[in-house]
Design a protein around this motif. Structure first.
Motif, PDB file in Angstrom:
ATOM      1  N   ASN A 141      10.754  21.723 -19.731  1.00 47.12           N
ATOM      2  CA  ASN A 141      11.079  20.632 -18.833  1.00 47.12           C
ATOM      3  C   ASN A 141      11.649  21.200 -17.541  1.00 47.12           C
ATOM      4  O   ASN A 141      12.634  21.920 -17.566  1.00 47.12           O
ATOM      5  CB  ASN A 141      12.099  19.723 -19.534  1.00 47.12           C
ATOM      6  CG  ASN A 141      12.360  18.455 -18.788  1.00 47.12           C
ATOM      7  OD1 ASN A 141      12.185  18.386 -17.589  1.00 47.12           O
ATOM      8  ND2 ASN A 141      12.792  17.454 -19.514  1.00 47.12           N
ATOM      9  N   ASP A 175      12.769  19.301 -15.097  1.00 52.19           N
ATOM     10  CA  ASP A 175      13.677  18.325 -14.490  1.00 52.19           C
ATOM     11  C   ASP A 175      15.046  18.953 -14.274  1.00 52.19           C
ATOM     12  O   ASP A 175      15.388  19.973 -14.861  1.00 52.19           O
ATOM     13  CB  ASP A 175      13.847  17.104 -15.401  1.00 52.19           C
ATOM     14  CG  ASP A 175      12.601  16.229 -15.430  1.00 52.19           C
ATOM     15  OD1 ASP A 175      11.787  16.322 -14.508  1.00 52.19           O
ATOM     16  OD2 ASP A 175      12.451  15.462 -16.396  1.00 52.19           O
ATOM     17  N   LEU A 232      14.902  23.427 -21.259  1.00 54.50           N
ATOM     18  CA  LEU A 232      15.220  23.012 -19.901  1.00 54.50           C
ATOM     19  C   LEU A 232      15.123  24.210 -18.972  1.00 54.50           C
ATOM     20  O   LEU A 232      15.805  25.216 -19.149  1.00 54.50           O
ATOM     21  CB  LEU A 232      16.637  22.429 -19.835  1.00 54.50           C
ATOM     22  CG  LEU A 232      17.129  22.062 -18.436  1.00 54.50           C
ATOM     23  CD1 LEU A 232      16.285  20.938 -17.854  1.00 54.50           C
ATOM     24  CD2 LEU A 232      18.589  21.664 -18.482  1.00 54.50           C
ATOM     25  N   SER A 283      11.847  21.236 -26.747  1.00 55.63           N
ATOM     26  CA  SER A 283      11.728  21.310 -25.306  1.00 55.63           C
ATOM     27  C   SER A 283      12.857  22.159 -24.741  1.00 55.63           C
ATOM     28  O   SER A 283      14.007  22.007 -25.127  1.00 55.63           O
ATOM     29  CB  SER A 283      11.779  19.908 -24.700  1.00 55.63           C
ATOM     30  OG  SER A 283      11.648  19.971 -23.307  1.00 55.63           O
ATOM     31  N   SER A 306      14.626  14.478 -21.039  1.00 52.58           N
ATOM     32  CA  SER A 306      13.587  13.469 -20.894  1.00 52.58           C
ATOM     33  C   SER A 306      12.315  13.805 -21.665  1.00 52.58           C
ATOM     34  O   SER A 306      11.736  12.934 -22.296  1.00 52.58           O
ATOM     35  CB  SER A 306      13.272  13.209 -19.426  1.00 52.58           C
ATOM     36  OG  SER A 306      12.719  14.344 -18.812  1.00 52.58           O
ATOM     37  N   LEU A 307      11.865  15.047 -21.649  1.00 52.74           N
ATOM     38  CA  LEU A 307      10.658  15.394 -22.388  1.00 52.74           C
ATOM     39  C   LEU A 307      10.896  15.256 -23.882  1.00 52.74           C
ATOM     40  O   LEU A 307      10.094  14.663 -24.582  1.00 52.74           O
ATOM     41  CB  LEU A 307      10.199  16.812 -22.057  1.00 52.74           C
ATOM     42  CG  LEU A 307       8.954  17.299 -22.792  1.00 52.74           C
ATOM     43  CD1 LEU A 307       7.769  16.400 -22.491  1.00 52.74           C
ATOM     44  CD2 LEU A 307       8.624  18.719 -22.386  1.00 52.74           C
TER      45      LEU A 307
END
Length: 111
Positions: free
Chosen positions: A25, A27, A50, A48, A34-35
């Motif tokens: 991710n 972001d 980050l 996931s 979010s993912l």
């Protein structure tokens, strides 16, 4: 997120096999989960990581310059395909799973 239905299909098809979906991710920290959250809401077993931005350490190290970018990695950690889709992706996953199953069977027999 448009790829999520395809990822769900892969997860279902290869459930119980030596197969793992992993996301990265890009972001910011405010959207860090979010993912994972969206994958969880769609019932996709996915881990996931980050990366924090599109120039984060994972994205940079792997040379990602377009989203999404997909890497197919075998049981030895070797990249065997990038951005494969459709039948080409399915065929390569099947081939790599057969190799992984054979390697596991060989390790188990050696015990």
């Amino acid at each position: 997120m448009a790829a999520m239905p395809g990822e769900r299909s892969l997860a279902e098809r290869y459930e119980g096999r030596l197969f793992e979906l992993i996301g990265v991710n890009t972001d910011t920290e405010g959207a860090a989960g979010s993912l994972s959250i969206r994958a969880g809401e769609m019932d996709i077993p996915m881990h996931s990581f980050l990366d924090g931005s599109t120039s984060g350490p994972i994205t940079t190290a792997w040379g990602v310059n377009a989203f999404p970018t997909q890497f197919l990695i075998d049981h030895e950690g070797i990249v065997r395909g990038i951005d494969l889709v459709g039948p080409a992706l399915d065929e390569e996953i099947e081939r790599l799973l057969l190799l992984a199953d054979a390697a596991k069977a060989e390790r188990d027999a050696a015990k």
